[in-house]
Design a protein around this motif. Structure first.
Motif, PDB file in Angstrom:
ATOM      1  N   PHE A  45       0.826  -1.206   0.000  1.00 14.21           N
ATOM      2  CA  PHE A  45       0.000   0.000   0.000  1.00 14.21           C
ATOM      3  C   PHE A  45       0.864   1.262   0.000  1.00 14.21           C
ATOM      4  O   PHE A  45       0.546   2.235  -0.667  1.00 14.21           O
ATOM      5  N   TRP A  46       1.949   1.240   0.765  1.00 11.64           N
ATOM      6  CA  TRP A  46       2.818   2.415   0.822  1.00 11.64           C
ATOM      7  C   TRP A  46       3.500   2.646  -0.523  1.00 11.64           C
ATOM      8  O   TRP A  46       3.743   3.790  -0.899  1.00 11.64           O
ATOM      9  N   PHE A  47       3.799   1.595  -1.248  1.00 14.47           N
ATOM     10  CA  PHE A  47       4.418   1.771  -2.561  1.00 14.47           C
ATOM     11  C   PHE A  47       3.528   2.648  -3.444  1.00 14.47           C
ATOM     12  O   PHE A  47       4.012   3.550  -4.124  1.00 14.47           O
ATOM     13  N   GLY A  48       2.231   2.411  -3.424  1.00 14.57           N
ATOM     14  CA  GLY A  48       1.310   3.235  -4.204  1.00 14.57           C
ATOM     15  C   GLY A  48       1.095   4.607  -3.587  1.00 14.57           C
ATOM     16  O   GLY A  48       1.141   5.633  -4.278  1.00 14.57           O
ATOM     17  N   ALA A  49       0.880   4.662  -2.280  1.00 12.73           N
ATOM     18  CA  ALA A  49       0.624   5.936  -1.606  1.00 12.73           C
ATOM     19  C   ALA A  49       1.850   6.848  -1.644  1.00 12.73           C
ATOM     20  O   ALA A  49       1.710   8.073  -1.707  1.00 12.73           O
ATOM     21  N   SER A  50       3.042   6.260  -1.636  1.00 11.68           N
ATOM     22  CA  SER A  50       4.256   7.074  -1.647  1.00 11.68           C
ATOM     23  C   SER A  50       4.392   7.868  -2.940  1.00 11.68           C
ATOM     24  O   SER A  50       4.963   8.959  -2.954  1.00 11.68           O
ATOM     25  N   MET A  51       3.868   7.338  -4.020  1.00 12.67           N
ATOM     26  CA  MET A  51       3.908   8.079  -5.286  1.00 12.67           C
ATOM     27  C   MET A  51       3.055   9.335  -5.202  1.00 12.67           C
ATOM     28  O   MET A  51       3.436  10.394  -5.721  1.00 12.67           O
ATOM     29  N   LEU A  52       1.927   9.238  -4.526  1.00 14.86           N
ATOM     30  CA  LEU A  52       1.073  10.407  -4.319  1.00 14.86           C
ATOM     31  C   LEU A  52       1.771  11.415  -3.405  1.00 14.86           C
ATOM     32  O   LEU A  52       1.799  12.610  -3.701  1.00 14.86           O
ATOM     33  N   VAL A  53       2.352  10.939  -2.314  1.00 15.00           N
ATOM     34  CA  VAL A  53       3.074  11.822  -1.388  1.00 15.00           C
ATOM     35  C   VAL A  53       4.217  12.517  -2.122  1.00 15.00           C
ATOM     36  O   VAL A  53       4.425  13.725  -1.970  1.00 15.00           O
ATOM     37  N   TYR A  54       4.941  11.773  -2.922  1.00 21.53           N
ATOM     38  CA  TYR A  54       6.053  12.354  -3.682  1.00 21.53           C
ATOM     39  C   TYR A  54       5.545  13.440  -4.638  1.00 21.53           C
ATOM     40  O   TYR A  54       6.083  14.543  -4.683  1.00 21.53           O
ATOM     41  N   ALA A  55       4.508  13.120  -5.379  1.00 23.60           N
ATOM     42  CA  ALA A  55       3.977  14.075  -6.360  1.00 23.60           C
ATOM     43  C   ALA A  55       3.461  15.355  -5.695  1.00 23.60           C
ATOM     44  O   ALA A  55       3.626  16.449  -6.229  1.00 23.60           O
ATOM     45  N   LEU A  56       2.874  15.226  -4.531  1.00 27.19           N
ATOM     46  CA  LEU A  56       2.320  16.390  -3.848  1.00 27.19           C
ATOM     47  C   LEU A  56       3.397  17.250  -3.179  1.00 27.19           C
ATOM     48  O   LEU A  56       3.225  18.461  -3.060  1.00 27.19           O
ATOM     49  N   ASN A  57       4.465  16.632  -2.724  1.00 26.23           N
ATOM     50  CA  ASN A  57       5.456  17.366  -1.929  1.00 26.23           C
ATOM     51  C   ASN A  57       6.733  17.729  -2.667  1.00 26.23           C
ATOM     52  O   ASN A  57       7.503  18.542  -2.176  1.00 26.23           O
ATOM     53  N   ARG A  58       6.985  17.155  -3.808  1.00 28.09           N
ATOM     54  CA  ARG A  58       8.261  17.411  -4.491  1.00 28.09           C
ATOM     55  C   ARG A  58       8.425  18.870  -4.877  1.00 28.09           C
ATOM     56  O   ARG A  58       9.525  19.397  -4.869  1.00 28.09           O
ATOM     57  N   HIS A  59       7.363  19.554  -5.215  1.00 24.63           N
ATOM     58  CA  HIS A  59       7.451  20.957  -5.632  1.00 24.63           C
ATOM     59  C   HIS A  59       6.771  21.881  -4.619  1.00 24.63           C
ATOM     60  O   HIS A  59       6.096  22.828  -4.982  1.00 24.63           O
ATOM     61  N   HIS A  60       6.976  21.587  -3.355  1.00 26.71           N
ATOM     62  CA  HIS A  60       6.462  22.399  -2.249  1.00 26.71           C
ATOM     63  C   HIS A  60       7.119  23.778  -2.301  1.00 26.71           C
ATOM     64  O   HIS A  60       8.246  23.911  -2.776  1.00 26.71           O
ATOM     65  N   PRO A  61       6.444  24.835  -1.830  1.00 32.36           N
ATOM     66  CA  PRO A  61       7.061  26.168  -1.828  1.00 32.36           C
ATOM     67  C   PRO A  61       8.389  26.234  -1.070  1.00 32.36           C
ATOM     68  O   PRO A  61       9.260  27.020  -1.420  1.00 32.36           O
ATOM     69  N   ASP A  62       8.548  25.422  -0.031  1.00 30.01           N
ATOM     70  CA  ASP A  62       9.828  25.357   0.672  1.00 30.01           C
ATOM     71  C   ASP A  62      10.652  24.256   0.010  1.00 30.01           C
ATOM     72  O   ASP A  62      10.297  23.088   0.066  1.00 30.01           O
ATOM     73  N   PRO A  63      11.760  24.591  -0.651  1.00 28.61           N
ATOM     74  CA  PRO A  63      12.516  23.581  -1.406  1.00 28.61           C
ATOM     75  C   PRO A  63      13.086  22.456  -0.541  1.00 28.61           C
ATOM     76  O   PRO A  63      13.358  21.380  -1.045  1.00 28.61           O
ATOM     77  N   ARG A  64      13.220  22.690   0.754  1.00 25.40           N
ATOM     78  CA  ARG A  64      13.730  21.620   1.632  1.00 25.40           C
ATOM     79  C   ARG A  64      12.751  20.462   1.718  1.00 25.40           C
ATOM     80  O   ARG A  64      13.156  19.313   1.871  1.00 25.40           O
ATOM     81  N   VAL A  65      11.456  20.751   1.626  1.00 25.29           N
ATOM     82  CA  VAL A  65      10.447  19.680   1.632  1.00 25.29           C
ATOM     83  C   VAL A  65      10.668  18.769   0.435  1.00 25.29           C
ATOM     84  O   VAL A  65      10.685  17.546   0.565  1.00 25.29           O
ATOM     85  N   GLY A  66      10.861  19.367  -0.725  1.00 26.58           N
ATOM     86  CA  GLY A  66      11.128  18.584  -1.930  1.00 26.58           C
ATOM     87  C   GLY A  66      12.401  17.776  -1.815  1.00 26.58           C
ATOM     88  O   GLY A  66      12.458  16.623  -2.238  1.00 26.58           O
ATOM     89  N   HIS A  67      13.431  18.376  -1.223  1.00 28.14           N
ATOM     90  CA  HIS A  67      14.712  17.674  -1.066  1.00 28.14           C
ATOM     91  C   HIS A  67      14.562  16.447  -0.173  1.00 28.14           C
ATOM     92  O   HIS A  67      14.983  15.348  -0.542  1.00 28.14           O
ATOM     93  N   TYR A  68      13.972  16.622   1.004  1.00 27.31           N
ATOM     94  CA  TYR A  68      13.819  15.488   1.918  1.00 27.31           C
ATOM     95  C   TYR A  68      12.893  14.422   1.340  1.00 27.31           C
ATOM     96  O   TYR A  68      13.136  13.218   1.506  1.00 27.31           O
ATOM     97  N   THR A  69      11.844  14.849   0.654  1.00 28.69           N
ATOM     98  CA  THR A  69      10.935  13.888   0.019  1.00 28.69           C
ATOM     99  C   THR A  69      11.661  13.103  -1.064  1.00 28.69           C
ATOM    100  O   THR A  69      11.528  11.882  -1.157  1.00 28.69           O
TER     101      THR A  69
END
Length: 142
Positions: A45-69
Motif C-alpha cells: 500500500f505504501w508503494f502506491g501511496a508514496s507516489m502520491l506523497v512524492y507528487a504532492l510534496n516534491r514541488h512544495h514552496p519550501d525547497p527543503r520539503v522537496g529535497h527530503y521527500t
C-alpha cells in the motif's frame, strides 16, 4: 496549492506555515519506516501511496520539503526495486531468502530514515509568503 500543504489567508497574504512544511518533509520518511517495520500488507500500500506523497510534496514552496521527500523516495524505490529484481533469482520453497531480503532492506531504510527525521526536526522551519498562484514570494518570510 498542494493537498498536504496548509496555507492560509492572512492580512499580509497567503502563508505556507513552517510547521506544515516540517510535517510534509517528514511524511515520506515516516511512511518508509512504517512500511518496512510492518511489511505485510503495508509495504504494498505504501508503494502506491508514496507516489502520491512524492507528487504532492516534491514541488512544495519550501525547497527543503522537496529535497527530503526526494531523498526518502530514492532510498525507498531503490531498495524495493533492487529486491524486486533480485527476487527473480530467489529459490522457491523457503522463507529464509525473503526474511534475509527484508532484514537487509530494514538495515538500509531504518537508519537513513531516522537520520533524515532528526535533520528535519533540528532545522528551523519558517512561514513563507505565497503569491496568488501559490508560489513563494522571493525573500519573503512571514
Amino acid at each position: 496549492m498542494h493537498l498536504l500543504e496548509q496555507s492560509e489567508d492572512t492580512i499580509i497574504g497567503r502563508v505556507a506555515r513552517g510547521s506544515s512544511a516540517k510535517q510534509a518533509a517528514a511524511l515520506m520518511n515516516y511512511g518508509n519506516l512504517v512500511a518496512i517495520l510492518i511489511p505485510f500488507p503495508l509495504l504494498i500500500f505504501w508503494f502506491g501511496a508514496s507516489m502520491l506523497v512524492y507528487a504532492l510534496n516534491r514541488h512544495h514552496p519550501d525547497p527543503r520539503v522537496g529535497h527530503y521527500t526526494q531523498q526518502a523516495a530514492y532510498r525507498f524505490y531503490g531498495v524495493t526495486g533492487f529486491f524486486v529484481a533480485v527476487a527473480t533469482f530467489i529459490p522457491g520453497g523457503g522463507w529464509i531468502w525473503h526474511l534475509a531480503a527484508w532484514i537487509v532492506a530494514a538495515l538500509i531504510l531504518i537508519p537513513w530514515s531516522i537520520l533524515d527525521l532528526r535533520r528535519i526536526y533540528r532545522e528551523g522551519w519558517a512561514d513563507i509568503l505565497l503569491d496568488d498562484e501559490g508560489h513563494p514570494l522571493l525573500g519573503a518570510v512571514a
